[in-house]
Design a protein around this motif. Structure first.
Motif, PDB file in Angstrom:
ATOM      1  N   ARG A 107       0.843  -1.195   0.000  1.00 60.99           N
ATOM      2  CA  ARG A 107       0.000   0.000   0.000  1.00 60.99           C
ATOM      3  C   ARG A 107       0.873   1.238   0.000  1.00 60.99           C
ATOM      4  O   ARG A 107       1.829   1.344   0.784  1.00 60.99           O
ATOM      5  CB  ARG A 107      -0.908   0.025   1.234  1.00 60.99           C
ATOM      6  CG  ARG A 107      -2.070  -0.923   1.177  1.00 60.99           C
ATOM      7  CD  ARG A 107      -2.864  -0.888   2.485  1.00 60.99           C
ATOM      8  NE  ARG A 107      -3.445   0.418   2.754  1.00 60.99           N
ATOM      9  CZ  ARG A 107      -4.710   0.622   3.128  1.00 60.99           C
ATOM     10  NH1 ARG A 107      -5.523  -0.418   3.263  1.00 60.99           N
ATOM     11  NH2 ARG A 107      -5.164   1.831   3.387  1.00 60.99           N
ATOM     12  N   ASP A 109       0.182   4.114   1.096  1.00 63.14           N
ATOM     13  CA  ASP A 109       0.007   4.988   2.258  1.00 63.14           C
ATOM     14  C   ASP A 109       0.788   4.516   3.481  1.00 63.14           C
ATOM     15  O   ASP A 109       0.710   5.126   4.545  1.00 63.14           O
ATOM     16  CB  ASP A 109      -1.473   5.147   2.603  1.00 63.14           C
ATOM     17  CG  ASP A 109      -2.190   3.817   2.822  1.00 63.14           C
ATOM     18  OD1 ASP A 109      -1.548   2.757   2.699  1.00 63.14           O
ATOM     19  OD2 ASP A 109      -3.402   3.843   3.115  1.00 63.14           O
ATOM     20  N   LYS A 110       1.532   3.423   3.351  1.00 65.14           N
ATOM     21  CA  LYS A 110       2.392   2.971   4.443  1.00 65.14           C
ATOM     22  C   LYS A 110       3.688   3.790   4.428  1.00 65.14           C
ATOM     23  O   LYS A 110       4.199   4.152   3.373  1.00 65.14           O
ATOM     24  CB  LYS A 110       2.719   1.485   4.296  1.00 65.14           C
ATOM     25  CG  LYS A 110       1.503   0.566   4.371  1.00 65.14           C
ATOM     26  CD  LYS A 110       0.973   0.485   5.780  1.00 65.14           C
ATOM     27  CE  LYS A 110      -0.146  -0.548   5.887  1.00 65.14           C
ATOM     28  NZ  LYS A 110      -0.646  -0.697   7.262  1.00 65.14           N
ATOM     29  N   SER A 111       4.238   4.058   5.603  1.00 66.47           N
ATOM     30  CA  SER A 111       5.462   4.861   5.681  1.00 66.47           C
ATOM     31  C   SER A 111       6.632   4.157   5.002  1.00 66.47           C
ATOM     32  O   SER A 111       7.498   4.798   4.402  1.00 66.47           O
ATOM     33  CB  SER A 111       5.803   5.171   7.141  1.00 66.47           C
ATOM     34  OG  SER A 111       5.906   3.968   7.897  1.00 66.47           O
ATOM     35  N   GLU A 114       5.473  -2.454   2.709  1.00 65.69           N
ATOM     36  CA  GLU A 114       5.322  -3.686   3.477  1.00 65.69           C
ATOM     37  C   GLU A 114       4.583  -4.706   2.628  1.00 65.69           C
ATOM     38  O   GLU A 114       3.502  -4.424   2.107  1.00 65.69           O
ATOM     39  CB  GLU A 114       4.543  -3.412   4.771  1.00 65.69           C
ATOM     40  CG  GLU A 114       4.305  -4.644   5.623  1.00 65.69           C
ATOM     41  CD  GLU A 114       3.493  -4.341   6.880  1.00 65.69           C
ATOM     42  OE1 GLU A 114       3.300  -5.264   7.688  1.00 65.69           O
ATOM     43  OE2 GLU A 114       3.041  -3.183   7.036  1.00 65.69           O
ATOM     44  N   ASP A 119       1.146  -8.372   6.160  1.00 67.20           N
ATOM     45  CA  ASP A 119       0.388  -7.338   6.856  1.00 67.20           C
ATOM     46  C   ASP A 119      -0.749  -7.992   7.635  1.00 67.20           C
ATOM     47  O   ASP A 119      -1.611  -8.652   7.045  1.00 67.20           O
ATOM     48  CB  ASP A 119      -0.174  -6.342   5.834  1.00 67.20           C
ATOM     49  CG  ASP A 119      -0.817  -5.129   6.484  1.00 67.20           C
ATOM     50  OD1 ASP A 119      -1.369  -5.267   7.598  1.00 67.20           O
ATOM     51  OD2 ASP A 119      -0.786  -4.039   5.886  1.00 67.20           O
TER      52      ASP A 119
END
Length: 336
Positions: A107, A109-111, A114, A119
């Protein structure tokens, strides 16, 4: 020594756009100029792509600058809208000059990227299928609204790690709702709506009191304004993922405190409704010698009730589907 790449369009873009350049999927540069210079000594498997800021999901195809077999990722669809509870396949094709050592979806929007298979939020719901140079597919089952996100693919080879900033496929997950609007006199139009436009063409199924009444390619269905039945919609092939039913209120009335009512005490009448869509209006009526006295609101409060308040009371609740009247309640106020 360098060469120049130019981000071109078939017409001149209005305004003063900012161009974004990517190398091997990694954000490189931003400029108001549509041109970018690169070193001719770049790796032979490097690829470049451009887009306009604010429209990152509309980037150009990647181009090879040294060879015809450079690294690249091409997404099958850039935007997908599907129903909550269903299954979606998000796919791409990728090319790496050397054999890949790692491939996964993540994704955006993950920092940090991953692998979705690791997940916890996707446990048991994610599967990868496909091969090198063929469609490589991310399958997500039992979709939830919180799965709405942009999904990107990355891979590693001996000398290339495909960058994480290259735009991927945006997934929107939606439920179904029924919207009610007035139509011609004596008619209402029900519309089966979603928060995004479903990716594929669908057949809509309408149900009245739980029974199938119409299959149509149109999301709209017409009913009489006096119709007191309940309705909901679904999409063919996903019959178990229907909208909530809409129906007019089913109304009741209660009094608090219960028991004997004494003059001067505080008494509250409450109008309750089982309704979907929400109740827009409550109206109270007191029947007194043939005359009707009206107040509005779900509660009718007597701060100091009087014997003159003795009488028969009932309420009506109204939503977009219709109006329902409660039973009449007789209230007898005793003198102290």
């Amino acid at each position: 020594m360098s060469k120049t790449l130019t981000c071109i369009t078939t017409c001149t873009l209005t305004g003063n756009p900012t161009y974004i350049w990517y190398k091997n999927g990694q954000h490189l540069d931003e400029s108001t100029s549509p041109q970018y210079k690169y070193s001719v000594f770049s790796n032979y498997d490097d690829s470049y792509s451009c887009t306009v800021k604010g429209h990152e999901d509309l980037h150009s195809p990647a181009v090879c600058v040294q060879d015809q077999d450079c690294s690249r990722v091409t997404y099958t669809k850039r935007r997908i809208c599907v129903l909550k509870g269903s299954t979606v396949d998000i796919s791409c094709t990728y090319v790496g000059y050397y054999s890949t050592t790692s491939t996964f979806w993540f994704r955006s929007d993950k920092s940090t990227p991953e692998d979705l298979t690791r997940d916890p939020g996707y446990t048991g719901r994610v599967k990868y299928t496909g091969t090198y140079r063929g469609p490589f597919t991310l399958r997500i089952t039992d979709l939830r609204e919180e799965d709405s996100a942009e999904y990107r693919f990355t891979f590693k080879t001996y000398n290339v790690e495909w960058g994480h900033s290259f735009p991927g496929t945006t997934l929107s997950v939606t439920g179904l709702q029924v919207k009610v609007t007035p139509a011609a006199e004596g008619q209402k139009t029900l519309t089966c709506i979603t928060t995004c436009t479903l990716t594929d063409n669908h057949t809509y199924i309408w149900y009245r009191n739980g029974q199938n009444v119409q299959d149509t390619s149109s999301p709209m269905y017409s009913i009489s304004s006096e119709d007191a039945d309940s309705y909901y919609c679904a999409v063919k092939g996903h019959n178990g993922l229907s909208s909530p039913a809409v129906y007019k209120p089913k109304t009741s009335v209660s009094v608090s405190p219960s028991g004997e009512i004494v003059e001067g005490s505080s008494v509250t009448l409450t109008c309750s409704s089982d309704a979907n869509l929400p109740v827009d209006k409550y109206t109270w009526y007191k029947k007194n010698g043939g005359d009707y006295q009206r107040t509005t609101g779900p509660q009718h409060v007597f701060n100091q009730i009087q014997s003159s308040d003795t009488g028969e009371y009932y309420c009506e609740a109204q939503n977009e589907m219709g109006t329902d009247r409660s039973r009449t309640m007789n209230m007898d106020v005793k003198c102290e």
